[in-house]
Design an enzyme around this catalytic site. Structure first.
Site, PDB file in Angstrom:
ATOM      1  N   CYS A   1      -6.332   1.997   5.616  1.00  0.00           N
ATOM      2  CA  CYS A   1      -6.882   0.774   6.270  1.00  0.00           C
ATOM      3  C   CYS A   1      -6.299   0.441   7.406  1.00  0.00           C
ATOM      4  O   CYS A   1      -5.426   0.976   7.959  1.00  0.00           O
ATOM      5  CB  CYS A   1      -6.682  -0.358   5.130  1.00  0.00           C
ATOM      6  SG  CYS A   1      -4.865  -0.784   5.001  1.00  0.00           S
TER       7      CYS A   1
ATOM      8  N   HIS B   1       0.750  -1.167  -0.044  1.00  0.00           N
ATOM      9  CA  HIS B   1       0.120   0.026  -0.044  1.00  0.00           C
ATOM     10  C   HIS B   1       0.882   1.261  -0.126  1.00  0.00           C
ATOM     11  O   HIS B   1       2.099   1.242   0.412  1.00  0.00           O
ATOM     12  CB  HIS B   1      -0.974   0.065   1.253  1.00  0.00           C
ATOM     13  CG  HIS B   1      -2.124  -1.095   1.242  1.00  0.00           C
ATOM     14  ND1 HIS B   1      -3.012  -0.801   2.051  1.00  0.00           N
ATOM     15  CD2 HIS B   1      -2.050  -2.186   0.686  1.00  0.00           C
ATOM     16  CE1 HIS B   1      -3.723  -1.984   1.871  1.00  0.00           C
ATOM     17  NE2 HIS B   1      -3.099  -2.888   1.054  1.00  0.00           N
TER      18      HIS B   1
ATOM     19  N   GLU C   1       0.960   3.721   1.847  1.00  0.00           N
ATOM     20  CA  GLU C   1       1.390   4.354   3.293  1.00  0.00           C
ATOM     21  C   GLU C   1       2.568   3.307   3.746  1.00  0.00           C
ATOM     22  O   GLU C   1       3.526   4.035   4.067  1.00  0.00           O
ATOM     23  CB  GLU C   1       0.385   4.166   4.337  1.00  0.00           C
ATOM     24  CG  GLU C   1      -0.855   5.110   3.927  1.00  0.00           C
ATOM     25  CD  GLU C   1      -1.910   4.296   3.069  1.00  0.00           C
ATOM     26  OE1 GLU C   1      -3.025   4.506   3.258  1.00  0.00           O
ATOM     27  OE2 GLU C   1      -1.647   3.402   2.253  1.00  0.00           O
TER      28      GLU C   1
ATOM     29  N   CYS D   1      -2.344  -0.025   7.437  1.00  0.00           N
ATOM     30  CA  CYS D   1      -1.548   1.083   7.207  1.00  0.00           C
ATOM     31  C   CYS D   1      -1.678   1.876   8.507  1.00  0.00           C
ATOM     32  O   CYS D   1      -0.555   2.598   8.743  1.00  0.00           O
ATOM     33  CB  CYS D   1      -2.120   1.947   5.976  1.00  0.00           C
ATOM     34  SG  CYS D   1      -1.904   1.056   4.423  1.00  0.00           S
TER      35      CYS D   1
END
Length: 146
Positions: free
Chosen positions: A81, A51, A53, A84
């Site tokens: 999410c 992801h 992040e 993250c």
């Protein structure tokens, strides 16, 4: 809050679109300078943890040679999410600026709040930016693939 940094995160999200990735961009700033930026790369890397992040945290940690990103701020186009959000807190990021909500997986206040939770050992200063551009990027992406 400096809109220039959100613009960098938006540019990262647009790169993700061009690569067939879910368009999320993240930027980490320290002392007013971008030290890391990333966009989702799950499809490209075949890695569910890739992801924006997480990738930005890895890059920033490598640059400052420390897993503790004390004094750093993150700008991200979409609400993190749970994975993250936990990484953001674990990395000791001071502030997070979020472009738009994620009503499905958001873990900074929409579905749950891992960034400001009295049961956890670290709280992050969360700032909602309510960016229509960030909202449009993610909404349009999912409209186009369905």
């Amino acid at each position: 809050m400096d809109k220039r940094f959100l613009d960098v995160a938006i540019d990262e999200a647009k790169k993700a679109i061009n690569e067939g990735e879910v368009p999320v961009g993240a930027v980490i700033v320290k002392e007013g300078k971008v030290i890391a930026k990333a966009h989702n790369e799950k499809e490209k890397s075949k890695d569910c943890t890739a992801h924006a992040e997480i990738l930005a945290i890895r890059r920033a940690s490598s640059i400052i040679e420390n897993w503790r990103l004390c004094g750093c701020e993150m700008y991200v186009t979409l609400e993190p999410c749970p994975m993250c959000a936990a990484a953001i807190a674990a990395a000791r990021i001071k502030k997070v600026y979020i472009g738009t909500f994620d009503p499905v997986m958001g873990a900074a206040g929409s579905c749950l709040n891992l960034l400001q939770n009295d049961y956890l050992n670290y709280n992050v200063d969360v700032n909602w930016l309510y960016s229509q551009e960030c909202s449009n990027i993610i909404t349009d992406f999912f409209k186009n693939i369905r």
